[in-house]
Design a protein around this motif. Structure first.
Motif, PDB file in Angstrom:
ATOM      1  N   TYR A   1      10.265   1.540 -25.771  1.00 25.80           N
ATOM      2  CA  TYR A   1      11.556   2.051 -25.299  1.00 25.80           C
ATOM      3  C   TYR A   1      12.324   0.993 -24.504  1.00 25.80           C
ATOM      4  O   TYR A   1      13.545   0.862 -24.624  1.00 25.80           O
ATOM      5  CB  TYR A   1      11.347   3.294 -24.415  1.00 25.80           C
TER       6      TYR A   1
ATOM      7  N   ASN B  67       2.714   6.614 -29.571  1.00 27.16           N
ATOM      8  CA  ASN B  67       2.790   8.072 -29.555  1.00 27.16           C
ATOM      9  C   ASN B  67       1.834   8.712 -30.548  1.00 27.16           C
ATOM     10  O   ASN B  67       1.201   9.723 -30.240  1.00 27.16           O
ATOM     11  CB  ASN B  67       4.235   8.519 -29.849  1.00 27.16           C
ATOM     12  N   LEU B  68       1.713   8.136 -31.734  1.00 31.03           N
ATOM     13  CA  LEU B  68       0.800   8.710 -32.727  1.00 31.03           C
ATOM     14  C   LEU B  68      -0.651   8.582 -32.288  1.00 31.03           C
ATOM     15  O   LEU B  68      -1.459   9.503 -32.466  1.00 31.03           O
ATOM     16  CB  LEU B  68       1.011   8.031 -34.090  1.00 31.03           C
TER      17      LEU B  68
ATOM     18  N   ILE C 166       7.948  13.460 -30.767  1.00 32.10           N
ATOM     19  CA  ILE C 166       6.506  13.416 -31.022  1.00 32.10           C
ATOM     20  C   ILE C 166       5.730  13.477 -29.717  1.00 32.10           C
ATOM     21  O   ILE C 166       4.696  14.149 -29.609  1.00 32.10           O
ATOM     22  CB  ILE C 166       6.145  12.140 -31.813  1.00 32.10           C
ATOM     23  N   SER C 167       6.223  12.764 -28.697  1.00 29.67           N
ATOM     24  CA  SER C 167       5.484  12.667 -27.441  1.00 29.67           C
ATOM     25  C   SER C 167       5.405  13.995 -26.696  1.00 29.67           C
ATOM     26  O   SER C 167       4.558  14.162 -25.818  1.00 29.67           O
ATOM     27  CB  SER C 167       6.117  11.606 -26.536  1.00 29.67           C
TER      28      SER C 167
ATOM     29  N   ALA D 174       3.880   3.082 -25.938  1.00 36.43           N
ATOM     30  CA  ALA D 174       5.132   3.658 -26.434  1.00 36.43           C
ATOM     31  C   ALA D 174       6.303   3.319 -25.516  1.00 36.43           C
ATOM     32  O   ALA D 174       7.395   2.966 -25.985  1.00 36.43           O
ATOM     33  CB  ALA D 174       4.985   5.176 -26.556  1.00 36.43           C
TER      34      ALA D 174
ATOM     35  N   ASN E  86      10.508   9.583 -31.778  1.00 31.87           N
ATOM     36  CA  ASN E  86       9.264   9.389 -31.032  1.00 31.87           C
ATOM     37  C   ASN E  86       9.231  10.209 -29.750  1.00 31.87           C
ATOM     38  O   ASN E  86       8.161  10.651 -29.313  1.00 31.87           O
ATOM     39  CB  ASN E  86       9.074   7.904 -30.720  1.00 31.87           C
ATOM     40  N   THR E  87      10.387  10.396 -29.132  1.00 32.18           N
ATOM     41  CA  THR E  87      10.438  11.262 -27.956  1.00 32.18           C
ATOM     42  C   THR E  87       9.998  12.677 -28.316  1.00 32.18           C
ATOM     43  O   THR E  87       9.265  13.333 -27.562  1.00 32.18           O
ATOM     44  CB  THR E  87      11.858  11.278 -27.374  1.00 32.18           C
TER      45      THR E  87
ATOM     46  N   MET F 134       6.549   2.002 -30.038  1.00 33.93           N
ATOM     47  CA  MET F 134       6.748   3.399 -29.643  1.00 33.93           C
ATOM     48  C   MET F 134       6.124   4.352 -30.663  1.00 33.93           C
ATOM     49  O   MET F 134       5.564   5.395 -30.293  1.00 33.93           O
ATOM     50  CB  MET F 134       8.227   3.684 -29.420  1.00 33.93           C
ATOM     51  N   THR F 135       6.163   3.991 -31.944  1.00 35.62           N
ATOM     52  CA  THR F 135       5.599   4.859 -32.973  1.00 35.62           C
ATOM     53  C   THR F 135       4.076   4.866 -32.913  1.00 35.62           C
ATOM     54  O   THR F 135       3.441   5.934 -32.900  1.00 35.62           O
ATOM     55  CB  THR F 135       6.072   4.412 -34.360  1.00 35.62           C
TER      56      THR F 135
END
Length: 473
Positions: free
Chosen positions: A303, A280-281, A410-411, A299, A407-408, A276-277
């Motif tokens: 989840y 998203n990055l 970040i997204s 990502a 992460n949510t 997920m990290t």
């Protein structure tokens, strides 16, 4: 052998479509061009049959094939995804007319393999069903009107797929040597700690690599953005959704072995956090819409791991619900991509500029899909993440829930960036007009309603998903 055909009606309905497509594919050229006339309506048949088969149960073929709420839940999702993909692909501009019947034939074969995968409860049966669904995709990714990028994507998918298959089979041999059985009902009764069964745990880890490859879980994701980018928009819509369902249903069946605290469970949790990290990055730096959705899928694979490692029926139900929501969200976004890209090109973010003026229905559907993928209420993604996070809390991996929440956040940047381009920027002069036909509007409206419906009225689907989680041994 006297076998009741009613439990297999979803598979039989899909096989009927395959048989008709095969006859059409070997027929005259005029006959092959008529596939768009009947197939979209015929693709609705598996949905109806799958819904009518929800109550069927049974164990068949010497215990290797099980019809239960889990399998029937995913067959409905596969049937819906197949039908949407067929409707979407009927207007595929990069597919040569003489290859249309072959293209849809391979799509149907892949869907059929995934339906059989949903009922497989024995490792070799799982492997055969998975490969049946995969081989069909190897053939269609390259079908993009002599596009070199599509050929490159197909080669990458084949080569990486061959390696993952070899590794999974190698792991299968270790499982068989360590546990002396390939039936899940017997495997779940075994102890899966490394100290008790090092050979079997090593084999299961290798076998899972093949599933993680299909799910595009980090670090087995490397094929995903490239294949999405190289394949046609309509093919990418299929690859991005239905094979993920196949991987999730296998992982749910295997999840009974992943007790919290086991070494293999901890490894899956770490991979989920990394996936997920990284996904998203990496998506933050993309300008190609399909590459954004590709890293997004990396990502979302992370989840889903939250539900699988919780060790509870609620966790498995949350994973099943989120898989269905993910398919609906992604198909909505890919529908917009396909309708905006009327010439079949890959869309950049700037191609979405001014979409709310050029095609308001498509802009609304894009907003619904993007908001849902972020996890904003009242979309399906919000309820899916709520179920996942709730099921995973206080089961030894609270740190994973915290990472998922970060992460949510970040997204939000790249998902809402697509909406920002559609609603706050003006289109460049000369930008091709999107498809604004009734067909385009109807698809966008129905998919948007599906995503909103799963978010605003999730109780019925999630209650059935709870039955799914309860029956997994």
């Amino acid at each position: 052998m006297n076998v009741n055909p009613y439990p297999f009606m979803p598979e039989l309905s899909m096989f009927l479509i395959i048989a008709l497509l095969f006859v059409q594919a070997v027929g005259s050229e005029r006959m092959r061009h008529k596939v768009d006339v009947w197939l979209p309506i015929a693709s609705l048949l598996p949905i109806v049959v799958s819904l009518l088969s929800l109550g069927q149960e049974g164990l068949f073929f010497h215990g290797a094939y099980q019809v239960d709420p889990l399998s029937q839940f995913f067959k409905v999702a596969i049937a819906i995804g197949f039908s949407v993909t067929v409707f979407n692909a009927t207007r595929q501009p990069t597919l040569l007319n003489e290859k249309r019947s072959d293209y849809f034939l391979f799509l149907a074969i892949s869907g059929w393999g995934l339906m059989m995968l949903a009922s497989s409860v024995e490792l070799i049966t799982m492997y055969l069903a998975l490969e049946l669904s995969s081989y069909a995709l190897y053939a269609i990714i390259a079908l993009r009107a002599k596009d070199k990028g599509a050929a490159e994507a197909a080669i990458k998918y084949i080569m990486f797929g061959a390696v993952s298959t070899a590794v999974a089979l190698y792991g299968f041999s270790y499982i068989l040597a360590g546990m002396h059985t390939t039936y899940l009902a017997e495997l779940v009764q075994k102890t899966w700690s490394f100290e008790a069964a090092p050979m079997a745990v090593t084999g299961m880890a290798l076998f899972l690599l093949g599933m993680f490859y299909k799910l595009a879980l980090f670090p087995f994701h490397f094929w995903c953005p490239d294949v999405y980018e190289g394949a046609s928009n309509e093919t990418a819509a299929f690859v991005a959704t239905l094979p993920k369902l196949g991987a999730v249903v296998i992982l749910i069946r295997l999840a009974a072995m992943f007790k919290p605290g086991y070494d293999i469970t901890t490894v899956i949790a770490v991979l989920g956090a990394l996936s997920m990290t990284f996904g998203n990055l990496a998506a933050l730096a993309q300008r190609d819409v399909k590459r954004i959705l590709g890293y997004s899928s990396v990502a979302h694979a992370g989840y889903i791991m939250i539900g699988l490692i919780s060790g509870t029926a609620q966790g498995l139900a949350a994973a099943a619900f989120y898989a269905l929501a993910y398919v609906a969200m992604n198909l909505t976004c890919f529908w917009v991509v396909s309708r905006v890209s009327v010439d079949g090109r890959n869309l950049q973010l700037d191609d979405l500029n001014g979409l709310h003026k050029r095609a308001p229905a498509l802009a609304f559907a894009l907003a619904v899909g993007a908001f849902a993928l972020v996890g904003l209420p009242p979309m399906a993604g919000f309820m899916g993440k709520l179920f996942l996070f709730s099921s995973g809390w206080n089961h030894g991996y609270n740190w994973l829930i915290i990472i998922a929440g970060i992460n949510t956040a970040i997204s939000i940047y790249y998902y809402l960036g697509m909406v920002r381009h559609a609603y706050t920027k003006d289109a460049v002069e000369g930008t091709p007009l999107p498809d604004t036909s009734a067909f385009s509007f109807a698809g966008a409206a129905l998919l948007s309603l599906l995503v909103l419906g799963l978010g605003m009225m999730p109780a019925g689907v999630f209650d059935f998903a709870l039955k799914v989680g309860a029956v997994v041994p």
